[in-house]
Design an enzyme around this catalytic site. Structure first.
Site, short mmCIF file in Angstrom:
data_model
loop_
_atom_site.label_atom_id
_atom_site.label_comp_id
_atom_site.label_asym_id
_atom_site.label_seq_id
_atom_site.Cartn_x
_atom_site.Cartn_y
_atom_site.Cartn_z
N CYS A 1 -48.24 -9.16 -80.02
CA CYS A 1 -48.72 -9.85 -81.31
C CYS A 1 -48.11 -10.08 -82.69
CB CYS A 1 -50.32 -9.27 -81.34
SG CYS A 1 -51.28 -9.30 -80.04
N HIS A 43 -52.86 -9.99 -88.42
CA HIS A 43 -53.20 -10.54 -87.13
C HIS A 43 -54.62 -10.23 -87.05
CE1 HIS A 43 -53.35 -10.57 -83.02
NE2 HIS A 43 -53.20 -9.26 -82.76
N ASN A 52 -59.38 -12.79 -80.37
CA ASN A 52 -57.92 -12.52 -80.63
C ASN A 52 -56.93 -13.29 -79.99
OD1 ASN A 52 -55.25 -11.10 -80.38
ND2 ASN A 52 -56.16 -9.19 -79.70
N1 ACO Z 1 -69.61 -3.42 -74.92
C1 ACO Z 1 -70.18 -2.28 -75.06
N2 ACO Z 1 -69.54 -1.08 -75.03
C2 ACO Z 1 -68.15 -0.98 -74.99
C3 ACO Z 1 -67.30 -1.99 -74.84
C4 ACO Z 1 -68.00 -3.21 -74.91
N3 ACO Z 1 -67.53 -4.48 -74.92
N4 ACO Z 1 -66.27 -1.67 -75.15
C5 ACO Z 1 -66.21 -0.51 -74.95
N5 ACO Z 1 -67.59 -0.15 -74.94
C6 ACO Z 1 -67.97 1.36 -75.21
C7 ACO Z 1 -66.83 2.43 -74.45
O1 ACO Z 1 -66.82 2.36 -73.21
C8 ACO Z 1 -67.18 3.53 -75.32
O2 ACO Z 1 -68.46 4.10 -74.55
P1 ACO Z 1 -68.50 6.02 -74.27
O3 ACO Z 1 -68.71 6.30 -75.76
O4 ACO Z 1 -69.80 5.88 -73.86
O5 ACO Z 1 -67.29 6.19 -73.67
C9 ACO Z 1 -67.77 3.33 -76.52
O6 ACO Z 1 -68.03 1.82 -76.29
C10 ACO Z 1 -66.58 3.45 -77.58
O7 ACO Z 1 -65.31 3.07 -76.95
P2 ACO Z 1 -64.16 2.80 -78.09
O8 ACO Z 1 -63.15 2.28 -77.20
O9 ACO Z 1 -63.90 3.90 -78.89
O10 ACO Z 1 -64.76 1.42 -78.74
P3 ACO Z 1 -64.11 0.75 -80.28
O11 ACO Z 1 -65.00 0.83 -81.00
O12 ACO Z 1 -62.77 1.41 -80.49
O13 ACO Z 1 -63.99 -0.68 -79.63
C11 ACO Z 1 -62.01 -1.84 -78.92
C12 ACO Z 1 -63.11 -0.90 -78.51
C13 ACO Z 1 -62.65 -3.30 -79.25
C14 ACO Z 1 -61.27 -2.37 -77.64
C15 ACO Z 1 -61.42 -1.36 -79.98
O14 ACO Z 1 -60.78 -0.06 -79.82
C16 ACO Z 1 -59.96 -2.21 -80.26
O15 ACO Z 1 -60.23 -3.31 -80.90
N6 ACO Z 1 -58.76 -1.78 -80.13
C17 ACO Z 1 -57.75 -2.49 -80.67
C18 ACO Z 1 -57.47 -3.51 -79.85
C19 ACO Z 1 -56.07 -4.34 -80.19
O16 ACO Z 1 -55.92 -4.31 -81.36
N7 ACO Z 1 -55.34 -4.65 -79.37
C20 ACO Z 1 -53.99 -5.13 -79.56
C21 ACO Z 1 -53.79 -6.69 -79.75
S1 ACO Z 1 -54.18 -7.26 -78.04
C22 ACO Z 1 -52.59 -7.64 -77.71
O17 ACO Z 1 -51.54 -7.39 -77.86
C23 ACO Z 1 -52.47 -8.84 -76.36
#
Ligand code: ACO
Length: 306
Positions: free
Chosen positions: A109, A231, A261
């Site tokens: 990214c 980004h 994204n």
């Molecule tokens: N809907 C509902 N619940 C969800 C979802 C969803 N879509 N996704 C995860 N959860 C749950 C998890 O299972 C977890 O449940 P638990 O507490 O029962 O275990 C809870 O939500 C919290 O999980 P987290 O991973 O802490 O959720 P977070 O708020 O961090 O959001 C996300 C997850 C959106 C993936 C976030 O971590 C994120 O954006 N990470 C960075 C992504 C990124 O920048 N990637 C790089 C670019 S992509 C690329 O390079 C191609």
């Protein structure tokens, strides 16, 4: 150093829009969770990387009044090539009908910022004009049963044609830390897997630190930045970076609510959108910042000129 003028730009988004409600109907998630945790309301899905890329570049070439021989080098950033060989840039070169050199780069990214620095270097080495294109079809490597990533992915492309001129690349910072190489992966022929929480933590730190280094090298403060274009991975990451760097959200470009994204295309899509709306004016300092798999990161401060 040569100057840096944005001769022309354009973006391309596939026509199919997928809303949070549609994802919530298929996955164990909700419209509210997706919007509150990511800032995304909808994403564009479909097409091919070369098709989206060629459309964006053809539109930019037309907007700039440029012909087939006017671009010396096409630098195409993608993490999602349609095929392994030949490189996507070659397909785009043929589809748009260009005569110059063509190369793919992959810095995940961060690819748009890496590509911008490389393009400025090519101009400094004497290239007349460089096309910087970022094109992605993340949907093609998304596991649509995995709610943690499926809610983020979007497709799109953005093209900029750069040439010598009154603007400049004022300062930049590129970096990589291979200790994070297993946090975000996609094996050949496979689907993307991500440790979202750890990527989130590292992304905030790496992006904010990179921005600080670039501003220090430029001898500028956050208050001098006219437009910040980060980004677009998760709005909460953008807000955390903005808070750490002291750049207000009012001066931060946001398209993630509409596009999701789009990996390395996202900074280009946000920048093209802001430029089309007249949000950025000649002479403004524009700060770009990205992070991605690897982990990689990059930031660049440019003096905007069209
Ligand atoms: N809907 C509902 N619940 C969800 C979802 C969803 N879509 N996704 C995860 N959860 C749950 C998890 O299972 C977890 O449940 P638990 O507490 O029962 O275990 C809870 O939500 C919290 O999980 P987290 O991973 O802490 O959720 P977070 O708020 O961090 O959001 C996300 C997850 C959106 C993936 C976030 O971590 C994120 O954006 N990470 C960075 C992504 C990124 O920048 N990637 C790089 C670019 S992509 C690329 O390079 C191609």
């Amino acid at each position: 150093m040569a100057g840096l003028r944005m001769r022309a730009w354009a973006l391309s988004l596939p026509p199919q829009v997928v809303t949070n409600a549609e994802l919530a109907a298929r996955l164990d998630t909700s419209e509210q969770w997706i919007f509150e945790r990511t800032g995304i309301r909808q994403r564009h899905i479909g097409g091919t990387t070369r098709g989206l890329g060629a459309e964006a570049l053809a539109k930019a070439m037309a907007a700039g009044g440029l012909g087939p021989d006017d671009v010396d080098v096409l630098v195409l950033s993608t993490t999602t090539p349609d095929r392994q060989i030949p490189q996507t840039a070659i397909d785009v070169q043929r589809m748009v009908g260009l005569s110059g050199a063509a190369v793919d780069i992959n810095a995940a990214c961060s690819g748009f910022v890496y590509g911008l620095v490389m393009a400025a270097g090519l101009l400094a080495l004497g290239s007349r004009r460089v096309a910087l294109l970022a094109a992605e079809t993340l949907s093609a490597i998304t596991d649509w049963e995995d709610r943690s990533f499926a809610v983020l992915a979007g497709d799109g492309a953005a093209a900029f044609v750069l040439e010598d001129g009154p603007g400049e690349l004022v300062a930049w910072d590129l970096g990589a830390d291979g200790s994070g190489s297993e946090l975000l992966t996609c094996e050949r022929g496979g689907l993307l897997r991500m440790d979202g929480a750890e990527v989130f933590r590292r992304a905030v730190r790496a992006t904010a630190d990179s921005v600080a280094r670039t501003l220090a090298r430029a001898g500028e403060s956050a208050s001098a930045v006219g437009l910040f274009v980060p980004h677009q991975a998760n709005q909460r990451i953008i807000e955390a970076v903005a808070a750490r760097t002291g750049i207000p959200m009012e001066r931060t470009a946001l398209v993630i609510d509409r596009t999701g994204n789009t990996s390395s295309a996202s900074i280009g899509v946000a920048l093209a959108g802001a430029a089309d709306c007249g949000v950025v004016e000649d002479g403004d300092l524009v700060l770009l910042a990205g992070f991605g798999a690897g982990m990689t990161w990059g930031s660049a401060l440019i003096r905007w000129a069209t």
